[in-house]
Structures are given as C-alpha cells and as structure tokens.
Design a protein around this motif. Structure first.
Motif, PDB file in Angstrom:
ATOM      1  N   UNK A   1       0.943  -1.119   0.099  1.00 35.33           N
ATOM      2  CA  UNK A   1      -0.176  -0.019   0.086  1.00 35.33           C
ATOM      3  C   UNK A   1       0.737   1.287  -0.070  1.00 35.33           C
ATOM      4  N   UNK A   2       2.146   1.306   0.265  1.00 34.09           N
ATOM      5  CA  UNK A   2       2.855   2.346   0.428  1.00 34.09           C
ATOM      6  C   UNK A   2       3.510   2.583  -1.210  1.00 34.09           C
ATOM      7  N   UNK A   3       3.223   1.627  -2.103  1.00 35.63           N
ATOM      8  CA  UNK A   3       3.548   2.011  -3.436  1.00 35.63           C
ATOM      9  C   UNK A   3       2.653   3.196  -4.372  1.00 35.63           C
ATOM     10  N   UNK A   4       1.722   3.592  -3.636  1.00 35.91           N
ATOM     11  CA  UNK A   4       0.843   4.534  -4.152  1.00 35.91           C
ATOM     12  C   UNK A   4       1.599   5.726  -4.909  1.00 35.91           C
ATOM     13  N   UNK A   5       1.508   6.060  -6.270  1.00 36.83           N
ATOM     14  CA  UNK A   5       2.047   7.012  -6.820  1.00 36.83           C
ATOM     15  C   UNK A   5       3.422   6.909  -7.373  1.00 36.83           C
ATOM     16  N   UNK A   6       3.765   5.589  -7.373  1.00 35.57           N
ATOM     17  CA  UNK A   6       5.477   5.683  -7.414  1.00 35.57           C
ATOM     18  C   UNK A   6       5.577   4.872  -8.807  1.00 35.57           C
ATOM     19  N   UNK A   7       6.476   5.207  -9.503  1.00 38.05           N
ATOM     20  CA  UNK A   7       6.891   4.508 -10.859  1.00 38.05           C
ATOM     21  C   UNK A   7       6.775   5.519 -12.056  1.00 38.05           C
ATOM     22  N   UNK A   8       7.171   5.388 -13.104  1.00 38.25           N
ATOM     23  CA  UNK A   8       7.597   5.975 -14.154  1.00 38.25           C
ATOM     24  C   UNK A   8       6.236   6.945 -14.793  1.00 38.25           C
ATOM     25  N   UNK A   9       5.034   6.224 -14.594  1.00 40.89           N
ATOM     26  CA  UNK A   9       3.948   6.764 -14.871  1.00 40.89           C
ATOM     27  C   UNK A   9       3.582   8.105 -14.098  1.00 40.89           C
ATOM     28  N   UNK A  10       3.881   7.950 -12.822  1.00 43.05           N
ATOM     29  CA  UNK A  10       3.779   8.999 -11.913  1.00 43.05           C
ATOM     30  C   UNK A  10       4.787  10.091 -11.875  1.00 43.05           C
ATOM     31  N   UNK A  11       6.078   9.557 -12.238  1.00 45.89           N
ATOM     32  CA  UNK A  11       7.224  10.555 -12.716  1.00 45.89           C
ATOM     33  C   UNK A  11       6.417  11.609 -13.783  1.00 45.89           C
ATOM     34  N   UNK A  12       5.815  11.040 -14.670  1.00 47.13           N
ATOM     35  CA  UNK A  12       5.378  11.927 -15.766  1.00 47.13           C
ATOM     36  C   UNK A  12       4.323  12.755 -15.370  1.00 47.13           C
ATOM     37  N   UNK A  13       3.181  12.079 -14.715  1.00 48.88           N
ATOM     38  CA  UNK A  13       1.669  12.637 -14.441  1.00 48.88           C
ATOM     39  C   UNK A  13       1.731  13.258 -13.048  1.00 48.88           C
ATOM     40  N   UNK A  14       2.702  12.936 -12.085  1.00 47.67           N
ATOM     41  CA  UNK A  14       2.567  13.415 -10.747  1.00 47.67           C
ATOM     42  C   UNK A  14       2.219  12.476  -9.835  1.00 47.67           C
ATOM     43  N   UNK A  15       2.497  12.320  -8.713  1.00 51.10           N
ATOM     44  CA  UNK A  15       2.574  11.335  -7.767  1.00 51.10           C
ATOM     45  C   UNK A  15       0.816  11.151  -7.353  1.00 51.10           C
ATOM     46  N   UNK A  16       0.240  12.613  -7.532  1.00 54.51           N
ATOM     47  CA  UNK A  16      -1.147  12.419  -6.947  1.00 54.51           C
ATOM     48  C   UNK A  16      -2.155  12.119  -8.230  1.00 54.51           C
ATOM     49  N   UNK A  17      -1.619  11.492  -9.216  1.00 54.24           N
ATOM     50  CA  UNK A  17      -2.421  11.049 -10.164  1.00 54.24           C
ATOM     51  C   UNK A  17      -3.491  10.097 -10.028  1.00 54.24           C
ATOM     52  N   UNK A  18      -4.798  10.196 -10.485  1.00 53.96           N
ATOM     53  CA  UNK A  18      -5.815   9.342  -9.711  1.00 53.96           C
ATOM     54  C   UNK A  18      -5.709   7.706 -10.178  1.00 53.96           C
ATOM     55  N   UNK A  19      -4.743   7.680 -11.446  1.00 49.38           N
ATOM     56  CA  UNK A  19      -4.800   6.190 -11.913  1.00 49.38           C
ATOM     57  C   UNK A  19      -4.212   5.340 -10.879  1.00 49.38           C
ATOM     58  N   UNK A  20      -4.955   4.084 -10.755  1.00 49.47           N
ATOM     59  CA  UNK A  20      -4.390   3.060  -9.872  1.00 49.47           C
ATOM     60  C   UNK A  20      -3.403   2.256 -10.772  1.00 49.47           C
ATOM     61  N   UNK A  21      -2.657   1.460  -9.992  1.00 46.85           N
ATOM     62  CA  UNK A  21      -1.670   0.608 -10.820  1.00 46.85           C
ATOM     63  C   UNK A  21      -1.951   0.221 -12.078  1.00 46.85           C
ATOM     64  N   UNK A  22      -3.144  -0.787 -12.132  1.00 43.74           N
ATOM     65  CA  UNK A  22      -3.507  -1.221 -13.258  1.00 43.74           C
ATOM     66  C   UNK A  22      -3.898  -0.429 -14.448  1.00 43.74           C
ATOM     67  N   UNK A  23      -4.565   0.690 -14.151  1.00 44.98           N
ATOM     68  CA  UNK A  23      -4.678   1.807 -15.149  1.00 44.98           C
ATOM     69  C   UNK A  23      -3.343   2.438 -15.603  1.00 44.98           C
ATOM     70  N   UNK A  24      -2.273   2.440 -14.762  1.00 48.31           N
ATOM     71  CA  UNK A  24      -1.157   2.891 -15.276  1.00 48.31           C
ATOM     72  C   UNK A  24      -0.601   1.929 -16.460  1.00 48.31           C
TER      73      UNK A  24
END
Ligand code: MCU
Length: 397
Positions: free
Chosen positions: A158-181
């Motif tokens: 649960x601590x993985x929220x907002x981490x990874x390349x997708x969130x580097x691009x769109x911001x860690x607060x982006x609404x997408x869950x991991x499956x969407x990203x």
C-alpha cells in the motif's frame, strides 16, 4: 436519480459523434446525469445495457456510446483516469527490444520492453505482451514482449501509491491506480509498434497476458485499449475476473476470499477513488462483468484456478454474466472461460491447453476455423449467471 429520456432524444442519438474506436477516448456520447449515483444500491450486478439515465440499449450504435459511459464510470469509481495519448510518443522496435519515450507537458520518461521474436515467421509477427514475463506457454510463431509493469507503477504494497514512471510523468497524486497506469504503458508500447516502419510486429495481432495481480492488469488493459486482439488474464481472481459484489456475497457465506475492502489496504492496484465504494460494493455503477463487455467482440479467454482466495464461484459467476455481452453482439465464439481444479498458482495446467491454443490460433495466428466457440469450463457446476442479475441481455441490432 434516474431520469426518463424522451423518445425524441433517443431518435436524436445518431447525430452525436459516435466513437469509431474505444481506445484512448474518455468522453461519453452523452454526459453522465449531474451528480449521478447508482441507485438503488444492489448486490445484483448492474445492467450493462441500460444507460445511467435509464435509457435501454437496443442497437450497436447505442452500445458504442454505452461502452464509453461504462468506461467513464470505471475511471470515476474504480480505476482512476487513463490519460489520452501524450503529445509525443517515440521509440524503436528491434528483434530484442522495444524502446518507448513519452513526453508530456515538458516532462519525459523512457522505458523498454524485452522482445523474443519467433523463428521462421516471414512478415510482421503476432505477439503477446506479458506483464512481468509469461506464466502460460507462448507457442511457436508468436513473439513475446515482456513488459516491466512494476517499473511503470510499483505494486510492492500500500506504500507504492504514486510511485513509478507513470507518476514521474503525471505526478504522484494522479488518480490512476496501478492497473490503469500499466494499461497506459501497454497503450504506449502499441503506439510504438503501430508507428514502426520496419513492421516487425503486427499491431492487429497483439495479445496481452499476466498472472495473478498481473492478470488483473492484463484484463483491465484489454478493456482500455481496443487495439488488443486477444486478452488472456490468468488467475486474476478478485479485482480481475471476479465481481466485487459476488466476492462479498461469498465472504458473507463464510468463504476465505479476497474482497474489495481487503484489496484496497493490500496494494495500489485501484484508484483512491475506489476506497468509498470498496466497503459498499452494492453502490458501484460497474462491476467486473463489464470488463468483458468492454472487450467484446474482441478475443478474451479468462483462465482461472480453483483457489479459495481467487474466488472460483465469483470468477465463474461474474464471467458467465460477462459472456452475455458477447451474446448480445452475436460474438459468443470470441469469449471463453476456463476454470479448473486447484493447481499451483500461476503454473499453467495441461487441462487448459486446448482452449489456449484455440484462442491464440484464431486471434493471433489468423486461423478462423480454430474452435473457440463454447469454451465454458468450471468445476463450479451450479454457478449460474441468473443468480446474480435481474436483467436480460438484448440482441443488439
Ligand atoms: C491473485 O492475485 C494476487 C492477490 O490479489 C493478492 O491478494 C495476493 O497477495 O497476491 C496474488 C498474486 O499476485 O500472487 C502472485
């Protein structure tokens, strides 16, 4: 509140621009009613063939619009938004790797996927994109593209929220869950394959697979990009081929099964938008029988295992309801469900090989005679779609 739509509006529907394609579009043909909430709450699965405003879907043209609405509801209530194709997607396809570079609003990210090309194929090869590596056998003649989905969106806990390349691009607060990203990442790989002038891989013959948590991802990717010809989720269980409502009913009946209220604390596979619904799944306007509805009429073989945590009753019931969308479209031979007796998680048993081969032959190798029709295999003999619904599927005209 549901409002009654006049027949005048119904007749007017064709003047709305109909989407030619599902992928990347987030607009509905008509807007959701203001302050829309699914009502009344129900443990029965919502009707895919009734718009949020109460209008019945009877034609394929209306269905194209209702699919957009269902997609929007998934984004709003469970998945978070899948951003549209960014301003720049570039990359290369070689015999060993696909590189992807994405630029959006002044920021860039890059990632690559490993490619294993089949031998002896002349021309563009079909391929299966495998989340984290394939857990099912990929046959001769089909390329394997290994997608490092964890790099695009982490899924440690649960601590993985907002981490990874997708969130580097769109911001860690982006609404997408991991499956969407991850689904967004698959779409970007497809963008690169589509634009590749060397045509090593055939973008019209792409499958996507993953097992367990990655099976949830594969099923959702299939629903969110209609360039995917064949979706092969393996042992995805709750959050994948299971329905949230049925899993809750199963838990109430004493089964040790994964549910929405457990899953939101375990990991970040879904949007934070899902949290309020996860403890009240009866208020969701969607459930996972609508994922096959979004994928239809494209190829979908759901592969499951009889492990309590995955919810064999829930996956069987949910997908038997999901099959009704294929029936409505006259495409029953594009859908298969295969759940068999317990075996080690994510080890593919020989008892599911016949259906896997048939789906790959038909949708990736172009063999129209492959026997994909009537694949409905479950050791949950008494599970019926009718237990979980109050509606019937129309035959869309
Ligand atoms: C079936 O997928 C998941 C499951 O949802 C989790 O609760 C469990 O922790 O891990 C499974 C998995 O991904 O196993 C590899």
């Amino acid at each position: 509140m549901k409002s009654v739509v006049s027949s005048a509006l119904l007749l007017a529907l064709p003047v709305f621009a109909l989407p030619s394609s599902l992928h990347e579009r987030q607009d509905a043909c008509k807007a959701l009613p203001a302050n829309y909430a699914y009502s009344p709450a129900s443990s029965k699965l919502p009707d895919p063939f009734t718009f949020a405003d109460g209008t019945k879907v009877t034609t394929k043209a209306q269905w194209a619009c209702r699919k957009q609405e269902i997609l929007q509801l998934f984004y709003l209530q469970e998945l978070g938004d899948k951003p549209a194709k960014p301003e720049s997607v570039t990359g290369t396809v070689s015999a060993t790797s696909i590189s992807v570079k994405v630029t959006n609003a002044g920021k860039s990210i890059s990632f690559s996927a490993t490619v294993k090309m089949p031998s002896g194929v002349t021309g563009a090869a079909p391929a299966i994109i495998a989340y984290g590596g394939a857990s099912l056998p990929i046959p001769a003649g089909v390329a394997t593209i290994t997608f490092n989905n964890d790099g695009v969106a982490q899924q440690t806990n649960s601590g993985s929220r907002g981490k990874g390349l997708f969130y580097d691009l769109y911001g860690s607060g982006h609404s997408a869950g991991a499956t969407t990203a991850w689904a967004w990442g698959v779409s970007r790989i497809l963008d690169v394959i589509e634009a590749d002038t060397t045509k090593k891989i055939d973008v019209t013959r792409i499958g996507v697979t993953g097992c367990s948590r990655n099976g949830k991802g594969a099923l959702i990717a299939g629903a969110l990009d209609d360039r995917i010809a064949l979706t092969l989720p393996q042992e995805s269980g709750s959050g994948g081929a299971a329905c949230w409502r049925i899993s809750d009913l199963e838990e109430a009946a004493g089964k040790k099964i994964q549910t929405a209220h457990e899953i939101i604390g375990e990991n970040v596979w879904y949007s934070k938008r899902f949290d309020p619904f996860a403890t009240k799944t009866s208020t969701l306007a969607v459930d996972h029988h609508m994922l096959p509805a979004l994928i239809a009429p494209r190829g979908l073989l759901v592969i499951e295992n009889n492990i309590d945590w995955l919810g064999p009753v829930s996956t069987t019931g949910c997908m038997r309801v999901g099959a009704l969308a294929y029936q409505a479209l006259g495409a029953t031979d594009s859908f298969g469900f295969s759940e068999v007796a317990p075996h080690n998680h994510c080890t593919f048993p020989s008892s599911q090989q016949t259906e896997l081969t048939a789906f790959i032959n038909r949708f990736l190798k172009g063999d129209a005679s492959a026997k994909t029709a009537g694949v409905d295999k479950s050791d949950q003999a008494n599970v019926k779609a009718s237990t979980y619904i109050t509606w019937t599927a129309p035959t869309l005209t």
